[in-house]
Design a protein around this motif. Structure first.
Motif, PDB file in Angstrom:
ATOM      1  N   GLU A 104      30.476  36.792  49.438  1.00 40.06           N
ATOM      2  CA  GLU A 104      29.376  36.764  50.401  1.00 40.06           C
ATOM      3  C   GLU A 104      29.849  37.181  51.788  1.00 40.06           C
ATOM      4  O   GLU A 104      29.185  37.950  52.484  1.00 40.06           O
ATOM      5  N   TYR A 105      31.038  36.711  52.164  1.00 41.67           N
ATOM      6  CA  TYR A 105      31.559  37.095  53.471  1.00 41.67           C
ATOM      7  C   TYR A 105      31.849  38.589  53.526  1.00 41.67           C
ATOM      8  O   TYR A 105      31.537  39.258  54.511  1.00 41.67           O
ATOM      9  N   LYS A 106      32.445  39.123  52.448  1.00 43.28           N
ATOM     10  CA  LYS A 106      32.722  40.559  52.436  1.00 43.28           C
ATOM     11  C   LYS A 106      31.438  41.367  52.521  1.00 43.28           C
ATOM     12  O   LYS A 106      31.359  42.364  53.247  1.00 43.28           O
ATOM     13  N   TRP A 111      26.854  34.641  62.840  1.00 39.88           N
ATOM     14  CA  TRP A 111      26.518  36.050  62.669  1.00 39.88           C
ATOM     15  C   TRP A 111      25.401  36.455  63.623  1.00 39.88           C
ATOM     16  O   TRP A 111      25.388  37.574  64.133  1.00 39.88           O
ATOM     17  N   VAL A 116      38.714  34.729  49.695  1.00 43.43           N
ATOM     18  CA  VAL A 116      37.624  35.216  50.546  1.00 43.43           C
ATOM     19  C   VAL A 116      36.414  35.458  49.654  1.00 43.43           C
ATOM     20  O   VAL A 116      36.461  36.248  48.723  1.00 43.43           O
ATOM     21  N   ASP A 117      35.336  34.766  49.957  1.00 38.97           N
ATOM     22  CA  ASP A 117      34.177  34.877  49.082  1.00 38.97           C
ATOM     23  C   ASP A 117      33.526  36.235  49.247  1.00 38.97           C
ATOM     24  O   ASP A 117      33.600  36.869  50.287  1.00 38.97           O
ATOM     25  N   THR A 144      39.941  31.406  56.903  1.00 40.02           N
ATOM     26  CA  THR A 144      38.671  31.044  57.539  1.00 40.02           C
ATOM     27  C   THR A 144      38.701  31.347  59.030  1.00 40.02           C
ATOM     28  O   THR A 144      37.718  31.857  59.606  1.00 40.02           O
ATOM     29  N   GLN A 196      38.423  35.005  59.530  1.00 37.67           N
ATOM     30  CA  GLN A 196      37.052  35.441  59.259  1.00 37.67           C
ATOM     31  C   GLN A 196      36.174  35.249  60.483  1.00 37.67           C
ATOM     32  O   GLN A 196      35.389  36.132  60.862  1.00 37.67           O
ATOM     33  N   LYS A 251      28.619  40.378  53.816  1.00 32.93           N
ATOM     34  CA  LYS A 251      28.076  40.251  55.172  1.00 32.93           C
ATOM     35  C   LYS A 251      28.821  41.129  56.166  1.00 32.93           C
ATOM     36  O   LYS A 251      28.209  41.723  57.067  1.00 32.93           O
ATOM     37  N   CYS A 252      30.121  41.208  55.996  1.00 37.32           N
ATOM     38  CA  CYS A 252      30.889  42.073  56.897  1.00 37.32           C
ATOM     39  C   CYS A 252      30.470  43.530  56.746  1.00 37.32           C
ATOM     40  O   CYS A 252      30.328  44.249  57.745  1.00 37.32           O
TER      41      CYS A 252
END
Length: 2019
Positions: A496-498, A980, A493-494, A460, A463, A500-501
């Motif tokens: 959603e984060y990937k 973000w 690592v969800d 986290t 991230q 978004k990245c």
């Protein structure tokens, strides 16, 4: 049932009577317990399990024994298992085990024994008896393979003898180390044995650390002194100090946490360094317990430490199990990491809670540095593979657990720091700490990426760091690493984060392109701007102003016409337009449609003059995709503005025919036709566009537009189905008019509009005529279908032109009855309801057949009686219309045929429905797709606008309800979260404002609004240059010491970010670092000033360690402050007291200040060494200051030991610097001070003072090197090497420390070069001689390569001291070599070196096995019970491969020893020493420098050995090594040019030259030269090289190479001629060289260039010769180079005719004549030859004369041009040099050979020899010489040469006269007169001379006169050839001489063939044409002699020569018998 109940159930089933159930239960139970399942009642469950496992073996043949025993053992080792075992009774269990022991299988024996020992141990622990301890068996694996793979030996034994029962000593027990695949690189560092003094030092340090008042001084002692002297691993061997330091740092023991952290940092750094040393192949050595120096010495260190500890320290007794208390290196790193992170977390908590006890910045910096170094150490000890294996041991589990805990704490710490940063942006130390910890987190996560689940807190935190603007903008490399690690880690690592990245990265890229596009607007645009626009479109979602969109539209709609675009560029432009037209943001869509409409309007309404140019703008609109978007989505848009703009666009385009040019319109129409089906659905009677659409389908308009009639009909059909009645009516009316054809039904009066309208209105939407219930079959039955189609094809013929069916002649009767046709069609219609036969129907051309039948059924004059066939045809078409929709659309009259069917059968609703369905589907066939509905049934799908605006007679789905070009933006998704959103805002502000310059100004420069203040402040705090500048300003403006310290500590922390920052050196150098000079130049006036200055120096040290030293002027301010002329801070080193009333404590602090000053000086010296911008004078001054400081130090003072270490280290670097060029006095003074320091440092006990000794010896080594270079007399400095110094040096050569021993040996090698110092060395070494001492160290097994190399250097120095007059020393050396088995050791080294060492993997194995470490408690109990246990750790030594330096050093020793006269070279050669050494020359591995070093040394040694015949033959026979040697002798590449490269090739050529005299070697060389002439190129390069050794070696090798041609020992000259031709014909591949002075008539600027390589070689050799003659050194002394060049020239010229011709071309003959003249003039000045005759053989000028004469001889060999040019001026010089040439035998032979070559077939030479100079001529001198030689008792070869010269000159009449005058022919007579016959060679030459002279009348007279002399009586038969010639000239003399006639008769009777022929020739000469002679010859018996000879020869007449002789004799006999 939960897992607890399941476990109990499995236990109960272990007693099941069925074996399969028992086994399955045991396996399941083991698996469940391994996964963490438990028991319901732990005690009861354990009891049941133990009893069941013991009962497992009650059966006869128990299975799964090993698994059951392992589970039993594992259970026993738990707490509950131990308790239950005691309850059951250990003795009872042991008795049970003894009973089942016979049934135990072999593979379970080891586990059984372990179980038995465990139970015995449990029984022993409970008893109170101290004896009877069971023996400890430390088992390895049973197999022999595991024994072979064991990594070490661990000795466990007793201290003294004990009874058999109590003995636990297992001597020689071999224990396996952990397997190499467990991911642990280093678990335990090697064990270090300490002497009692050193052990006492460690114990005193442990006690001192516990005393609060001495903690600080003790920590400094460890950091500055102890760590320098002792290896760092002793802190892990005996971890009490480390644990104490961790406790102090954690605040548990009080003291100073900062000092403890600093010591831990130093220990970690030294462990890293130590790890590199332990893995270095040069430094690996076996650990020995060396002899401890027992001499009494006062240990000042221990005395002072006893004061620190309170003088009450009691040394503990020996701990037998101390080795088990070691701290594994990974655990040390993890424990220290945990402590440091705990301190930092506590710091954050205390700081936020406003407590007073918070960590200052200094401790924070230390903690951060410690964390970084600990992580680096951890990753070096444990690799990534650790997380992929099962952690079976407790230590492995501890490592994994603690690592996860550390990663979790680090993640939490990062999160807390980040939250504090944004709460209070002014906390710069939090920001920099976070920035420094992020790389640590990334490194740890990458390390643990293969673990099952890394800590989520770290993930986290990373991230959050990954999207932090500072990381992404200011530290891009770190950002990429973070992103890569997060994506590759096996974490939670969800997605959603990937996602978004990924979207965030896309947006960032779009931002960059957007800024690039905005900047490009100011200049000239190119077509690349389209790619930029496309990538920048994503930025539109950030709600930009309309100018950005307007600029894009301007490019797309107006400026593209000015660019030369390719198809790919137009594709890009089209995609941009489609994205904007379908954009998800409303205002963008509306604005772009408006601008597109304005563009179309402006083009169509522009002036005629600009029409053609403006029409180019329509290219983008003239695209099918753009028009489809407008028709499908623009016209049906819910936004009024978009709809209006789309309508206007299409309206203008439909009306553009009258305005646009032909080309433009046809391009537009080509794009418009495919989208007309979409446009026609918008036909209405009340809209302008709808009316225009209807108007466009009128016949006159269609014709004008160029639309085809079929397209018009299809358009009218589409209008029939739109939702507008007026349009429908008009369309039907137009279609009825088009159907007015009398050939077809219905008749004209029935073509009524209302019929069609009413029929269509009755139609209801239904499915097609297809059976949807049946699924298609994979193998349909098509035979019936084919038969039906064949029936229907009767009476029809396929037209080849139109591919359609036509009827036969109507007059003929049809073969197929109409009723049969109708029934057949009906049957076909029913069949085609099945989908599976549609494909077969189309395959057999059924579609064309049905359409033809439909057309025929509607014709008026059709012969068909039943037009109802049309109904069946429509049914068939309805069934297959979707599959064949595209084929149906191509049939132009199909729509009208279907309309005729409707008109003919208006009441048949089913037929009307089917026809309408076919019409509508074909009308939109291009857009009809197939989809599946909710019931999985296939239904057609049409665009949404078609389904909404038309009334279709079939059910259809809709697609394109929204535009497919609409890109769903993720920006809103990203902007939904603040984290973000801030990242996006900062990045957009950054790229729009120009980057880092925004942070330097207080006013916003960006056109967009700045981010929030906290984000901006955090960004500025993270910017390196901005922050450094800010804190430098704070440093300058500081008014208190605290402010200065805070600024310095922050700056120090920021320096650690330089390594990850992209900041360049120029930016860092531009910062105002000069502000620090204010504090550096001011001496401290108080202790607070001292502390401040120390902080400043610590910052400088950190700055220099982190900033790149090779770029810019980043270090200039430091150099100017410390080592330049204006440096003042260095003066603090020489001041005793800095301020008055200085206390003892302040003295210690000032010592610390001096330590830090010297640390900076060390780095400055290293800096200038790398940069190369310093002067020698400054370095000498700096060194004098440092030496003066060293002289003032009391070496016995405990408090200055750290300062002493740093000072000597600085002196070492200064002396070894390339700028250290000391004067003679400075060298002697430095030598004196450093020897004093060495003797003082060496007085301590144990390892103490080792660092000082090492640095001092390295300094002494450099000083001795300079002394040797300057050739300073040893008498001036030998006195400094007194006995104390030499004794300390010798002690170091055998002491601890690999580097120390090697350095001491190198110094001893340097000292042995001076005979005056040999007595001191001999007195101090423990052996009889230094040679024995060196050989003993060299032969020490397990010694490090670097030490053996130094020992070999010592032997090299010792063996080089011998000379031909020191036979005693030679014998001593050879005896020591023999006794020490030196040659055998060298052989082993060479063999190991030649073998492949790539597989050698150096690893640090644990000195104690894991099994012992994990059983420490058990062993302690055993120790307590028995008291006699001892554990001694040790390691099996893995011998490293020999290093290149070692082999080179040994080769140097062999080079010296081989040259001894009494050396047993032949014996060594028989052992294979030199052959193995020869293999080392081709060693390919290692660095280039090492390869060159080995090659140079080995070749030099071999070249020396090759002087011995046996070695040379042996080496020449080693063909593979010889080939490798030739392969290494390649031309030098410019990139590789250095001294080592040249030296290696020099020695290689020298070795090759030494081997070339052997025939086998020379043949190999010549064979390789034929394949590749690289060797000749290398020799050519060597001749041109400026390196004299290389040049001379090249000439020597070339000499031997050319000599090897003529040294071939074979009778066949063909090979010799081949080699000569090959050498002559090698072409020159060199480019033009610089011109030379001599150029064969050309000027210097246009010198002739050689065409062949041999000419290149000769040209260079001529130049070298001329240079040496110009120097004229050869006239006064003998020069080796002169000899080499002359020898080389002679060898080359003697074999190469091309070379001789090129010498003539280069006027080399003139040069040689000039040299001869110079020698003549020089000798004329030296007096008479008599004066130098005593030393003539060694006279340099006479040797030079010999070489010049030899050169002239070689040049004239078979070269007439050379002879002719030399003949011009050689006679004068030779006549004057004649007396000098007669002095020595060599000169006499040389000039004779010259004259023999000179006079051979050269008329000008003959004339030259008889020319008179000063009353003398060469022939006169030769004649005199013949007389003298003939008068000798034993004539020399000179007589032979002289006679040959005279014979050569006979053709010249003057020469012949002189020869006759000197009565040369009488020489043999003189010899005979003395009773000798002379030499055979001279006699043969005299005979040849007589023969040649007899050819001439005057010569014949002289010959006959000579023959008549009494000395030649009887006349020798060998003179017959001469007599044969003389008979021609003097017939009368012969006829009057009975002796001659008798000689002729005798030779005819008894002579051999040659004598017979010569006598016959003489007889012929006498008898020819002379009757009187015939009579005399007959009377003399010649005729009978001829007859008898003929009879004798006829017996052997097979030979050709015999036959020819017979022919001659026959002719003579005929002449004699003729009267």
């Amino acid at each position: 049932m939960n897992f607890v109940e399941v476990s109990s159930a499995y236990i109960k089933k272990l007693n099941h009577p069925m074996k399969e159930i028992r086994e399955r239960s045991l396996e399941q139970l083991i698996t469940k317990l391994h996964l963490g399942w438990g028991l319901e009642d732990e005690l009861a469950g354990t009891r049941e399990l133990l009893e069941a496992l013991l009962a497992w073996f009650n059966v006869q043949k128990p299975t799964l024994q090993r698994e059951a025993l392992e589970l039993l053992l594992k259970t026993l080792k738990t707490k509950s298992g131990t308790y239950i075992a005691k309850e059951i009774g250990v003795e009872k269990m042991l008795l049970t085990l003894n009973k089942i022991k016979p049934r135990i299988s072999l593979d379970a024996t080891e586990v059984f024994n372990d179980l038995f020992e465990t139970l015995q141990f449990l029984n022993t622990v409970d008893s109170e008896v101290n004896f009877g301890v069971p023996s400890l068996n430390l088992h390895s694996q049973i197999s022999s393979e595991s024994n072979r793979s064991s990594s070490g030996y661990y000795n466990v034994g007793l201290n003294k003898e004990s009874s058999k029962e109590s003995s636990i000593y297992n001597e020689g027990t071999q224990i396996n180390s952990p397997s190499s695949d467990d991911g642990i690189n280093v678990l335990l560092f090697p064990w270090i044995d300490l002497c009692p003094s050193d052990l006492k030092t460690m114990i005193l340090i442990e006690d001192s650390l516990k005393v609060l008042k001495s903690t600080r001084r003790c920590c400094r002692f460890i950091r500055d002194v102890f760590l320098r002297d002792f290896p760092a691993e002793i802190f892990l061997n005996r971890p009490t100090i480390v644990k104490t330091l961790l406790a102090i740092a954690d605040g548990q023991n009080g003291g100073r946490p900062g000092e403890a952290l600093s010591v831990l940092l130093s220990i970690t750094q030294m462990l890293q360094t130590r790890l590199l040393k332990l893995l270095s192949l040069e430094l690996i050595s076996q650990t020995y317990k060396r002899n401890v120096d027992r001499t009494e010495s006062i240990d000042i260190v221990n005395i002072e430490l006893e004061h620190f500890a309170g003088d009450n320290t009691i040394l503990p007794p020996d701990d037998a199990l101390v080795a088990l208390r070691q701290m594994p290196a990974p655990l040390y790193a993890l424990d220290a990491l945990h402590t440091a992170l705990t301190i930092m977390v506590r710091h954050i908590v205390l700081e936020t809670s406003a407590e007073n006890e918070i960590m200052d910045m200094k401790e924070l910096n230390t903690s951060l540095s410690l964390i970084e170094k600990l992580i680096e150490l951890l990753l070096n000890c444990v690799n990534e593979h650790f997380w992929s294996v099962e952690h079976t041991s407790k230590i492995h589990r501890d490592i994994a657990h603690k690592a996860c805990m550390v990663m979790r704490m680090l993640g939490e710490l990062l999160t807390k720091y980040r939250s504090l940063i944004y709460k209070d942006p002014e906390r710069a130390h939090h920001r920099v700490a976070w920035l420094r910890l992020v790389p640590c987190g990334v490194t740890l996560l990458k390390w643990a990426k293969t673990s099952a689940l890394p800590p989520s807190s770290l993930v986290t935190a990373l991230q959050a760091a990954n999207i932090d603007p500072a990381i992404e903008l200011l530290y891009p490399t770190l950002g990429k690493r973070t992103a890569t690690v997060l994506l590759s880690a096996k974490s939670s690592v969800d997605q959603e984060y990937k996602s978004k990245c990924r979207e965030l990265n896309k947006l960032f890229i779009s931002m960059d392109h957007a800024v690039q596009f905005m900047k490009a607007q100011d200049g000239r645009i190119s077509k690349n701007i389209l790619t930029c626009i496309k990538n920048a479109l994503l930025v539109l979602h950030l709600n930009l102003n309309k100018k950005f969109l307007s600029d894009i539209a301007t490019i797309l709609l107006e400026k593209l016409k000015d660019l030369d675009l390719a198809d790919s560029d137009w594709s890009t432009a089209r995609s941009i337009a489609l994205i904007l037209m379908a954009h998800s943001i409303e205002w963008i869509r509306v604005s772009f449609y408006n601008m597109l409409c304005d563009m179309v309007k402006s083009v169509l309404m522009s002036d005629e003059g600009e029409q053609s140019e403006n029409e180019k703008c329509l290219t983008l609109v003239s695209d099918v995709g753009v028009l489809t978007e407008i028709c499908c989505h623009g016209l049906s848009s819910k936004q009024r503005e978009v709809e209006c703009s789309s309508s206007e666009i299409m309206l203008y385009l439909l009306r553009g025919r009258m305005v646009l040019s032909e080309g433009c319109w046809w391009r537009l129409l080509a794009s418009l036709l495919p989208v007309l089906p979409l446009l026609h659905v918008f036909a209405e009677h009340d809209t302008q566009l709808g009316k225009a659409i209807c108007k466009s389908l009128e016949p006159d308009i269609v014709e004008c537009m160029g639309v085809s009639r079929s397209d018009m009909i299809m358009g009218l059909v589409r209008l029939m189905f739109v939702n507008c009645a007026a349009v429908n009516l008009d369309a039907v009316h137009s279609l009825c008019q088009l159907m007015d054809d009398s050939r077809f039904l219905p008749p004209r009066e029935s073509l009524r509009t209302d019929i069609i309208i009413n029929a269509l209105r009755r139609v209801e939407s239904q499915d097609f005529n297809v059976d949807q219930s049946s699924s298609p079959s994979k193998n349909p039955q098509t035979s019936g279908l084919v038969q039906i189609l064949d029936v229907l094809k009767q009476d029809l013929v396929l037209d080849g032109d139109t591919s359609e069916y036509i009827t036969l002649n109507p007059s003929t009767r049809p073969a197929l009855e109409p009723s049969l046709r109708r029934s057949t069609l009906q049957q076909l219609a029913v069949m085609l309801r099945q989908q599976e036969i549609h494909e077969a129907f189309l395959q057999y051309d059924g579609l064309n057949l049905i359409v033809t039948l439909l057309r025929l059924s509607l014709m008026v004059d059709d012969y068909l009686a039943f037009p109802e066939c049309a109904i069946s045809c429509v049914s068939v078409l309805n069934s297959i219309c979707f599959v064949s929709r595209h084929s149906l659309a191509k049939i132009t009259d199909l729509p009208l045929l279907l309309l005729r069917v409707i008109l003919v059968f208006p009441a048949n609703e089913n037929t009307v429905l089917m026809a309408a369905q076919v019409l509508s589907l074909v009308a939109w066939a291009g857009f009809a797709l197939q989809e599946l509905d909710a019931n999985r049934r296939r239904v057609p799908a049409l665009p949404f606008s078609v389904t909404q605006r038309t009334s279709l007679p079939f059910k259809a789905n809709s697609y394109w309800s929204t535009s497919p070009n609409t890109e769903r933006s993720s920006v809103e998704w990203l902007l939904s979260e603040e984290l973000w959103r801030n990242a996006i805002r900062v990045r957009w502000w950054w790229v729009c404002g120009g980057g880092a310059k925004l942070l330097r100004s207080s006013t916003p420069l960006s056109p967009v609004s700045p981010p929030p203040l906290n984000e901006l402040a955090a960004l500025r705090t993270a910017h390196l240059q901005n922050s450094c500048s800010k804190h430098l300003l704070a440093f300058e403006n500081a008014t208190t010491h605290a402010q200065v310290n805070d600024a310095l500590h922050l700056l120090e922390s920021y320096t650690h970010l330089i390594q990850i920052s992209p900041a360049n050196a120029k930016e860092l150098g531009s910062l105002p670092w000069q502000h620090t000079k204010r504090f550096l130049n001011a001496p401290p006036a108080s202790s607070r000033d001292t502390a401040l200055l120390i902080s400043l120096l610590q910052f400088i040290v950190a700055y220099m360690d982190n900033v790149s030293k090779e770029e810019g002027n980043t270090m200039q301010w430091i150099k100017s402050s410390f080592i330049d002329n204006d440096a003042t801070v260095i003066s603090l080193l020489s001041r005793e007291r800095l301020y008055p009333q200085q206390t003892v404590q302040e003295d210690i602090e000032i010592t610390q200040l001096r330590i830090h000053i010297v640390k900076v000086l060390v780095r400055c010296v290293i800096l200038v060494e790398n940069q190369g911008d310093y002067s020698c004078g400054k370095m000498e001054s700096l060194l004098k200051i440092l030496l003066a400081c060293l002289e003032r130090i009391d070496l016995k003072n405990f408090h200055v030991l750290g300062y002493l270490n740093e000072l000597i280290r600085c002196i070492r670097y200064a002396i070894n610097s390339r700028y250290c060029k000391l004067s003679e006095d400075s060298l002697i003074q430095s030598l004196k001070v450093m020897t004093y320091a060495l003797s003082g440092c060496a007085s301590g006990a144990g390892r103490k003072g080792q660092a000082c000794r090492l640095d001092a010896m390295l300094s002494l080594l450099a000083l001795l090197r300079q002394i040797r270079e300057h050739s300073i007399p040893v008498q001036r400095w030998s006195e400094v090497w007194d006995c104390n110094v030499v004794r300390a040096l010798v002690r170091c050569s055998t002491g601890d420390g690999t580097e120390l021993r090697a350095t001491a040996l190198h110094i001893m090698a340097a000292l042995t070069q001076y005979a005056q110092l040999m007595p001191q060395l001999m007195q101090c070494v423990p052996k009889e001689s230094l040679v024995q001492h060196g050989i003993e160290i060299f032969s020490q097994e397990g010694e490090a390569n670097v030490v053996r190399t130094a020992a070999a250097s010592l032997l090299t120095s010792l063996t080089a001291r011998t000379s031909p007059h020191t036979q005693v020393l030679e014998h001593e050396v050879l005896r020591a070599i023999s006794e020490g088995n030196f040659i055998e050791e060298c052989l082993h080294i060479f063999i190991d070196f030649c073998n492949d060492t790539a597989d050698f993997r150096n690893c640090i194995e644990p000195n104690v096995p894991l099994s012992l470490l994990e059983r420490r408690s058990e062993l302690e109990v055993r120790m307590h019970k028995s008291g006699e246990m001892n554990l001694s750790p040790s390691l099996r030594f893995h011998k490293p491969p020999p290093s290149a330096a070692l082999v080179a050093a040994i080769a140097d020793v062999l080079h010296n020893v081989t040259a001894y006269k009494s050396a047993p070279v032949q014996l060594w050669n028989e052992r294979g020493l030199y052959r193995v050494l020869f293999r080392c020359t081709a060693w390919p591995r290692g660095s280039i420098s090492e390869v060159y070093r080995v090659r140079m040394s080995t070749c030099r040694a071999l070249a020396t050995a090759a002087l011995v015949k046996c070695v040379r033959v042996s080496l020449a026979g080693t063909k593979d090594c010889l080939y490798n040697l030739i392969g290494t002798l390649t031309p030098v590449v410019e990139e590789e040019y250095d001294r080592e490269c040249i030296s290696s090739r020099t020695q290689g050529l020298y070795l090759l030259a030494a081997l070339l005299p052997e025939t086998s070697a020379s043949e190999v060389v010549w064979c390789e030269l034929k394949k590749n002439s690289a060797l000749l190129h290398l020799m050519l390069y060597a001749l041109e090289c400026e390196n004299l050794d290389f040049q001379e070696t090249g000439m020597h090798c070339l000499t031997q190479l050319t000599r090897s041609i003529s040294h071939k020992r074979n009778k066949d000259n063909a090979k010799e001629e081949f080699y000569i031709d090959f050498l002559n014909n090698i072409k020159s591949s060199r480019s033009k060289r610089l011109s030379h002075k001599f150029s064969a008539g050309d000027n210097a600027s246009a010198d002739c260039q050689p065409e062949y390589m041999i000419e290149d070689i000769i040209k260079i050799l001529i130049d070298i010769y001329r240079q040496n003659m110009d120097i004229k050194k050869c006239l006064s002394s003998q020069d080796d180079k002169w000899t080499l060049v002359c020898s080389c020239l002679c060898s080359v010229l003697s074999v190469s005719a091309r070379a001789r011709m090129y010498c003539v071309h280069r006027h080399f003959t003139g040069t040689l004549l000039q040299s001869l003249q110079t020698l003549r003039d020089t000798l004329s000045l030296q007096g008479k030859p008599v004066d130098v005759i005593k030393n003539a053989d060694n006279e340099p000028i006479l040797i030079t004369l010999n070489w010049v004469l030899t050169l002239i001889t070689c040049l004239m060999l078979e070269c007439s041009p050379a002879k002719e040019r030399i003949a011009e001026d050689i006679a004068t010089s030779l006549i004057r040099l004649w007396p000098w040439c007669m002095i020595t035998e060599q000169l006499r032979d040389t000039i004779m050979r010259l004259l023999v070559t000179f006079t051979n077939e050269c008329p000008r030479a003959w004339a030259s020899t008889c020319s008179c100079v000063g009353g003398r001529s060469l022939l006169n001198e030769i004649g005199s010489l013949v007389s003298k030689e003939a008068a000798r008792p034993r004539p020399t070869v000179t007589l032979q040469y002289s006679l040959r010269i005279l014979r050569h000159c006979l053709p010249h009449h003057h020469c012949r006269t002189i020869i006759i005058k000197h009565e040369v022919l009488n020489c043999i007579c003189k010899l005979r007169a003395r009773g000798g016959h002379g030499s055979t060679a001279a006699s043969e030459e005299w005979t040849k001379l007589c023969e040649a002279m007899a050819r001439y009348p005057d010569g014949a007279t002289a010959v006959l006169a000579t023959i008549s002399l009494p000395a030649l009586k009887p006349t020798p038969a060998r003179l017959l050839p001469a007599l044969a010639h003389a008979a021609h000239h003097h017939r009368l003399t012969f006829l009057q001489s009975p002796d001659l006639l008798e000689l002729l008769s005798g030779c005819l009777h008894t002579g051999d063939m040659a004598e017979i022929v010569s006598a016959a020739r003489a007889v012929w000469a006498l008898a020819a044409n002379n009757h009187r002679a015939k009579l005399v010859l007959r009377s003399a018996g010649i005729t009978s002699a001829v007859q008898s000879t003929m009879q004798r020869l006829q017996k052997h007449s097979n030979d050709v020569s015999t036959q020819r002789a017979l022919e001659l004799l026959t002719y003579i006999l005929t002449v004699l018998q003729t009267t």
